[in-house]
Write an enzyme that holds these catalytic residues in place. Structure first.
Site, PDB file in Angstrom:
ATOM      1  N   HIS A  79      -8.490   7.586   8.064  1.00  0.00           N
ATOM      2  CA  HIS A  79      -7.689   8.263   7.051  1.00  0.00           C
ATOM      3  C   HIS A  79      -7.597   7.384   5.800  1.00  0.00           C
ATOM      4  CE1 HIS A  79      -4.589  10.698   5.235  1.00  0.00           C
ATOM      5  NE2 HIS A  79      -4.537  11.498   6.274  1.00  0.00           N
ATOM      6  N   HIS A  80      -7.767   8.035   4.636  1.00  0.00           N
ATOM      7  CA  HIS A  80      -7.753   7.287   3.371  1.00  0.00           C
ATOM      8  C   HIS A  80      -6.361   6.722   3.065  1.00  0.00           C
ATOM      9  CE1 HIS A  80      -9.385   5.764  -0.185  1.00  0.00           C
ATOM     10  NE2 HIS A  80      -9.916   6.840  -0.727  1.00  0.00           N
ATOM     11  N   ALA A  81      -5.322   7.221   3.727  1.00  0.00           N
ATOM     12  CA  ALA A  81      -3.975   6.697   3.499  1.00  0.00           C
ATOM     13  C   ALA A  81      -3.851   5.239   3.931  1.00  0.00           C
ATOM     14  CB  ALA A  81      -2.939   7.548   4.248  1.00  0.00           C
ATOM     15  N   ARG A 113       0.819  -1.213   0.000  1.00  0.00           N
ATOM     16  CA  ARG A 113       0.000   0.000   0.000  1.00  0.00           C
ATOM     17  C   ARG A 113       0.856   1.268   0.000  1.00  0.00           C
ATOM     18  NH1 ARG A 113      -5.370   1.019   0.794  1.00  0.00           N
ATOM     19  NH2 ARG A 113      -5.865   3.157   1.444  1.00  0.00           N
ATOM     20  N   ALA A 169      -6.772   3.125   4.640  1.00  0.00           N
ATOM     21  CA  ALA A 169      -7.960   2.299   4.399  1.00  0.00           C
ATOM     22  C   ALA A 169      -8.771   2.845   3.236  1.00  0.00           C
ATOM     23  CB  ALA A 169      -8.831   2.249   5.661  1.00  0.00           C
TER      24      ALA A 169
END
Length: 221
Positions: free
Chosen positions: A194-196, A19, A198
């Site tokens: 946080h989109h970082a 990721r 998930a």
């Protein structure tokens, strides 16, 4: 610090992490947080709690903590050196309301996979820190997530904006008042992340597994 709260972790190698490119994008280029509210069916869970003399608030904190701890995406944070880390475990940093003063205190109770053990710890901490208010508790570990409830209202959505540098990675979980809807008892639960760390898939899985846990806890009691 309480030995039960001493955190252990693994430092994340962004270059080796699948990721890594996504994380860098949402930290370096477009910092954003996702929020989702879903209705949970809690009829059977409430029956289990009544039969076992458990209070709803600590029992829900336990259920949320168990699902969050099962998945890496909810356990990322930063160490004292500013390195991205994956905590082995995260602890609930919850709001406890003082109705007589109309104030709250933020407390941390060590998570345990056993509901009875966690429930006992919660009640002990509530008695131990009864005189504290707001953020008087200073022995707060870094590996926490934020959790609270609004038991006075049934809401349709809830969003928590954290005005830091935009790098707060821990989940923020909130729920409201449960109410009857026909044969069901429904509780709105919200999750911010946080989109970082998930995506929408991870938010959806949290709610699906939370519902499954609420149901199976009742069935296997």
């Amino acid at each position: 610090m309480n030995d039960n709260l001493i955190p252990t972790h693994t430092v994340v190698d962004l270059d080796a992490w699948d990721r890594g490119p996504v994380f860098r994008h949402f930290i370096d280029d477009l910092r954003c947080v996702m929020s989702l509210t879903v209705d949970m069916e809690v009829s059977r869970f409430l029956g289990r709690l009544r039969s076992g003399s458990f209070s709803f608030y600590p029992a829900m904190i336990w259920a949320v903590s168990k699902v969050l701890n099962a998945h890496a995406e909810f356990r990322y944070g930063w160490d004292k050196r500013g390195r991205l880390v994956l905590w082995d475990r995260i602890e609930p940093y919850y709001a406890h309301f003082h109705p007589d003063r109309e104030t709250f205190v933020k407390l941390v109770t060590p998570f345990d996979t056993d509901l009875e053990t966690f429930h006992r710890r919660f009640l002990e901490d509530r008695r131990r820190y009864a005189a504290l208010d707001h953020f008087d508790l200073t022995d707060v570990p870094p590996n926490t997530f934020d959790v609270s409830c609004l038991p006075w209202v049934r809401y349709r959505s809830f969003d928590m904006h954290i005005f830091d540098s935009g790098t707060y990675l821990a989940p923020v979980v909130t729920w409201g008042k449960y109410e009857r809807e026909g044969a069901r008892t429904v509780l709105s639960v919200s999750l911010n992340i946080h989109h970082a760390v998930a995506d929408g898939f991870h938010l959806s899985r949290f709610f699906l597994e939370l519902q499954e846990l609420l149901d199976t806890t009742a069935e296997h009691s």
